[in-house]
Motif scaffolding. Structure first.
Motif, mmCIF file in Angstrom:
data_model
loop_
_atom_site.group_PDB
_atom_site.id
_atom_site.type_symbol
_atom_site.label_atom_id
_atom_site.label_comp_id
_atom_site.label_asym_id
_atom_site.label_seq_id
_atom_site.Cartn_x
_atom_site.Cartn_y
_atom_site.Cartn_z
ATOM 1 N N SER A 194 0.860 -1.179 0.000
ATOM 2 C CA SER A 194 0.000 0.000 0.000
ATOM 3 C C SER A 194 0.900 1.234 0.000
ATOM 4 C CB SER A 194 -0.889 0.005 1.249
ATOM 5 O OG SER A 194 -0.091 0.214 2.411
ATOM 6 N N HIS A 195 0.312 2.401 -0.212
ATOM 7 C CA HIS A 195 1.106 3.634 -0.200
ATOM 8 C C HIS A 195 1.770 3.832 1.164
ATOM 9 C CE1 HIS A 195 0.006 5.472 -4.105
ATOM 10 N NE2 HIS A 195 -1.057 4.712 -3.979
ATOM 11 N N GLU A 196 1.050 3.509 2.225
ATOM 12 C CA GLU A 196 1.608 3.675 3.576
ATOM 13 C C GLU A 196 2.763 2.701 3.807
ATOM 14 O OE1 GLU A 196 -2.306 5.294 3.188
ATOM 15 O OE2 GLU A 196 -1.651 3.209 2.896
ATOM 16 N N GLU A 197 2.585 1.451 3.389
ATOM 17 C CA GLU A 197 3.653 0.459 3.539
ATOM 18 C C GLU A 197 4.866 0.827 2.708
ATOM 19 O OE1 GLU A 197 1.240 -3.703 4.340
ATOM 20 O OE2 GLU A 197 1.404 -2.954 2.287
ATOM 21 N N GLN A 198 4.618 1.310 1.506
ATOM 22 C CA GLN A 198 5.704 1.721 0.622
ATOM 23 C C GLN A 198 6.507 2.854 1.237
ATOM 24 O OE1 GLN A 198 4.725 2.530 -3.632
ATOM 25 N NE2 GLN A 198 5.617 4.535 -3.232
ATOM 26 N N ASP A 199 5.819 3.854 1.762
ATOM 27 C CA ASP A 199 6.497 5.003 2.384
ATOM 28 C C ASP A 199 7.313 4.570 3.596
ATOM 29 O OD1 ASP A 199 5.357 6.617 0.498
ATOM 30 O OD2 ASP A 199 3.764 7.388 1.790
ATOM 31 N N LYS A 200 6.756 3.636 4.375
ATOM 32 C CA LYS A 200 7.456 3.141 5.565
ATOM 33 C C LYS A 200 8.742 2.421 5.166
ATOM 34 C CE LYS A 200 4.884 1.456 8.852
ATOM 35 N NZ LYS A 200 4.049 0.509 9.672
ATOM 36 N N ILE A 224 10.462 2.788 2.304
ATOM 37 C CA ILE A 224 11.408 3.741 1.714
ATOM 38 C C ILE A 224 12.133 4.524 2.803
ATOM 39 C CG2 ILE A 224 11.590 5.878 0.361
ATOM 40 C CD1 ILE A 224 9.466 4.750 -1.516
ATOM 41 N N ARG A 225 11.396 4.956 3.822
ATOM 42 C CA ARG A 225 12.033 5.700 4.929
ATOM 43 C C ARG A 225 13.075 4.834 5.626
ATOM 44 N NH1 ARG A 225 6.730 7.536 6.012
ATOM 45 N NH2 ARG A 225 6.531 6.012 7.712
ATOM 46 N N TYR A 226 12.768 3.554 5.803
ATOM 47 C CA TYR A 226 13.709 2.644 6.451
ATOM 48 C C TYR A 226 14.958 2.455 5.593
ATOM 49 C CZ TYR A 226 15.729 -1.575 8.452
ATOM 50 O OH TYR A 226 16.604 -2.478 9.017
ATOM 51 N N LEU A 227 14.785 2.281 4.273
ATOM 52 C CA LEU A 227 15.922 2.047 3.383
ATOM 53 C C LEU A 227 16.835 3.276 3.298
ATOM 54 C CD1 LEU A 227 14.081 0.150 0.488
ATOM 55 C CD2 LEU A 227 15.590 -0.849 2.218
ATOM 56 N N LEU A 228 16.252 4.464 3.382
ATOM 57 C CA LEU A 228 17.034 5.700 3.304
ATOM 58 C C LEU A 228 17.831 5.954 4.579
ATOM 59 C CD1 LEU A 228 14.466 8.092 1.557
ATOM 60 C CD2 LEU A 228 16.589 7.208 0.577
ATOM 61 N N LEU A 229 17.390 5.345 5.687
ATOM 62 C CA LEU A 229 18.064 5.541 6.968
ATOM 63 C C LEU A 229 19.347 4.720 7.000
ATOM 64 C CD1 LEU A 229 17.535 6.987 9.722
ATOM 65 C CD2 LEU A 229 16.636 4.799 10.538
ATOM 66 N N TYR A 280 14.650 -6.255 6.417
ATOM 67 C CA TYR A 280 14.187 -4.869 6.272
ATOM 68 C C TYR A 280 12.676 -4.769 6.489
ATOM 69 C CZ TYR A 280 18.675 -4.407 3.743
ATOM 70 O OH TYR A 280 19.992 -4.436 3.371
ATOM 71 N N THR A 281 11.933 -5.668 5.842
ATOM 72 C CA THR A 281 10.471 -5.587 5.936
ATOM 73 C C THR A 281 9.983 -5.947 7.342
ATOM 74 O OG1 THR A 281 10.293 -7.830 5.006
ATOM 75 C CG2 THR A 281 10.066 -5.982 3.488
ATOM 76 N N ALA A 282 10.678 -6.891 7.990
ATOM 77 C CA ALA A 282 10.316 -7.249 9.367
ATOM 78 C C ALA A 282 10.523 -6.052 10.293
ATOM 79 C CB ALA A 282 11.150 -8.440 9.839
ATOM 80 N N ALA A 283 11.607 -5.314 10.060
ATOM 81 C CA ALA A 283 11.882 -4.124 10.869
ATOM 82 C C ALA A 283 10.807 -3.056 10.669
ATOM 83 C CB ALA A 283 13.256 -3.557 10.513
ATOM 84 N N CYS A 284 10.150 -3.086 9.512
ATOM 85 C CA CYS A 284 9.085 -2.126 9.205
ATOM 86 C C CYS A 284 7.704 -2.657 9.610
ATOM 87 C CB CYS A 284 9.064 -1.804 7.710
ATOM 88 S SG CYS A 284 10.528 -0.959 7.106
ATOM 89 N N GLY A 285 7.665 -3.894 10.114
ATOM 90 C CA GLY A 285 6.391 -4.487 10.488
ATOM 91 C C GLY A 285 5.566 -4.933 9.293
#
Length: 248
Positions: free
Chosen positions: A51-57, A59-64, A180-185
């Motif tokens: 979803s847009h929310e999952e995608q944004d979450k 992307i923010r994690y990958l940029l960190l 990565y995805t687990a860290a984002c929930g």
């Protein structure tokens, strides 16, 4: 064990068998009757799309604290590249001047045919899966700027490692993506879901379908429409609203 062959595996076997029978029938004096080959139907699986929310979450994690692997995953999400294509990608394939990525190779782990070999599988880098898979993908200004920040000084360096003497294989990248995805929930997100998410976002902004098909490296537009285009409920609702113009 004990589960038998998948429908796709059976289809592959029957395709080879059908070709053998067809060849045999053409031989002089064959007398082999024409045989109908019935292929099993593959159950249609609903592909995971962020979803847009999952995608944004994500992307923010990958940029960190972004490293080479995080960047490669983000690059796949922003361009729709396949896992093997990202693994084989070198910095010489990315042109910051043209703002393009040139897909010229793919990486995969294959079964070793030599019974005497110590390892049952091996990693190989070869030609893309088809002629249409060899392609140039235009980059947005945002993606090109990211590439400019992460570019390695060595042109032969792999994008995922930043080094020419060391690559990262597909199953390692899948493992990293799982972290990565687990860290984002986020749940049930494999690498292919990034490709489907990219295609879906393109459809949502009215991307011209032929262009999208070529960017994804498909041989036909039908493949793009059948397998990679997933309308969100928001997009379906938006299209339904268009019916009010005709009194519905």
């Amino acid at each position: 064990g004990g589960r038998g062959l998948s429908p796709r595996g059976v289809r592959d076997i029957l395709t080879v068998l059908h070709a053998i029978l067809k060849y045999t029938r053409k031989q002089p004096g064959s007398g082999l009757p024409e045989i109908d080959v019935i292929y099993p139907k593959e159950p249609r699986q609903e592909m995971r799309v962020l979803s847009h929310e999952e995608q944004d979450k994500l992307i923010r994690y990958l940029l960190l604290d972004m490293d080479c692997c995080k960047f490669g995953v983000l690059l796949a999400l922003l361009t729709g590249m396949r896992l093997g294509e990202v693994c084989a990608l070198r910095w010489r394939d990315i042109s910051l001047e043209e703002k393009t990525i040139h897909i010229t190779a793919t990486m995969q782990r294959l079964q070793t045919l030599d019974d005497t070999a110590q390892k049952k599988t091996h990693v190989t880098i070869g030609e893309p899966k088809s002629a249409t898979s060899r392609r140039k993908i235009p980059l947005t200004d945002y993606t090109a700027a990211l590439c400019g920040k992460m570019a390695a000084p060595e042109p032969d360096a792999f994008v995922l490692t930043g080094r020419a003497d060391r690559f990262m294989e597909p199953r390692t990248v899948q493992y990293r993506l799982g972290k990565y995805t687990a860290a984002c929930g986020l749940e049930h997100v494999n690498f292919h879901a990034l490709r489907h998410t990219f295609a879906t976002r393109c459809v949502e902004v009215d991307f011209e379908i032929k262009s999208l098909s070529e960017i994804l490296g498909h041989s036909t537009v039908k493949i793009t429409l059948d397998r990679y285009v997933h309308s969100s409920m928001e997009l379906k609702r938006e299209n339904m609203q268009k019916l009010k113009n005709i009194g519905f």
